[in-house]
Write an enzyme that holds these catalytic residues in place. Structure first.
Site, PDB file in Angstrom:
ATOM      1  N   HIS A 167       1.178  -1.204   0.168  1.00 51.66           N
ATOM      2  CA  HIS A 167      -0.250   0.210   0.295  1.00 51.66           C
ATOM      3  C   HIS A 167       1.170   1.227  -0.066  1.00 51.66           C
ATOM      4  CE1 HIS A 167      -3.897  -2.828   0.867  1.00 51.66           C
ATOM      5  NE2 HIS A 167      -4.067  -1.755   0.989  1.00 51.66           N
ATOM      6  N   HIS A 216       1.288  -3.788   9.808  1.00 53.87           N
ATOM      7  CA  HIS A 216       2.156  -3.799   8.808  1.00 53.87           C
ATOM      8  C   HIS A 216       3.044  -3.164  10.168  1.00 53.87           C
ATOM      9  CE1 HIS A 216       2.773  -4.911   4.492  1.00 53.87           C
ATOM     10  NE2 HIS A 216       1.378  -4.098   4.247  1.00 53.87           N
TER      11      HIS A 216
END
Length: 266
Positions: A167, A216
């Site tokens: 992303h 993450h």
């Protein structure tokens, strides 16, 4: 004697108009070279930062940093991140701005607009940028194979490896590339700064939400930003080199080097 007189006239002092014209040309060349050197610096810095992060990821210091950030977002290993409920909902909405589906939709609309404007090189570079970004993301994930934060803490579903953040990488490639393109549509510096600022802000928001939602580790996002920014600036340098080759003299890179000729033919 007449030839000598003409030669002296050419070598004589410049008029104020000539001085102004020379100064404008010198400033334009300086700006162009500074922009190119700055882009090359970002590429180099991005690659070096990624290499350093990849090395730290396997060391105790790097893992301790990631764990500290995760614990700050999830005090006491809470299932929900700190802050009110609406903040988590907002983060889940905003993090989608870096997803392949959303970016693919935005890219399709942007490429269609560029094709209609006969800016084929810009459209091609944008497609190559996103396609290359996906390839980089998936390839690096396969190489490093890092596990994500504990699944019990993740507020969103995840599919593949953690390092680097796809992303963050793709949002940096797309939004920074679009931001650089749009700066060519404005002459005023404040508008240019605004466009670049919005592009950077969107990139930062996507990365920060990935950490906030425990999708993450912090170093995954930093690595994604580094690779994405480097890749976006590398594409900018390609456009710059193409324009220099076509025009044969230094000039600030246009949004799309060959597009002006297409417009002239139309």
């Amino acid at each position: 004697m007449r030839g000598t007189s003409r030669k002296r006239d050419r070598l004589g002092p410049m008029t104020p108009d000539q001085i102004m014209a020379f100064g404008r040309r010198a400033l334009r060349i300086a700006r162009t070279e500074i922009a190119a050197v700055s882009a090359l610096f970002i590429v180099t810095l991005g690659v070096m930062t990624f290499v350093e992060l990849a090395d730290d990821m396997t060391e105790a210091d790097g893992r301790a940093f990631d764990q500290a950030v995760l614990e700050a977002m999830r005090p006491g290993a809470m299932a929900d991140p700190w802050g009110p409920g609406w903040l988590e909902e907002a983060a889940m909405d905003l993090t989608a701005l870096g997803g392949i589906a959303v970016l693919g939709l935005f890219a399709l609309a942007t490429v269609g607009f560029l094709v209609l404007q006969r800016k084929r090189l810009s459209a091609l570079l944008l497609v190559l940028g996103l396609a290359g970004g996906v390839a980089l993301s998936e390839g690096l994930k396969a190489v490093f194979g890092r596990e994500r934060p504990p699944e019990a803490l993740q507020a969103v579903e995840t599919l593949n490896a953690s390092f680097p953040s796809g992303h963050s990488l793709l949002s940096a490639v797309f939004y920074l590339s679009i931001g650089v393109m749009l700066t060519r549509a404005f002459q005023q510096k404040r508008f240019k700064a605004y466009v670049i600022g919005v592009a950077v802000l969107l990139t930062l928001i996507v990365g920060l939400t990935r950490v906030y939602l425990a999708a993450h580790w912090a170093t995954d996002v930093l690595a994604g930003w580094s690779v994405g920014a480097a890749w976006a600036m590398a594409l900018w340098l390609v456009a710059y080199a193409v324009q220099r080759r076509q025009q044969g003299h230094p000039q600030a890179p246009h949004v799309l080097p060959v597009d002006e000729e297409d417009g002239a033919r139309g």
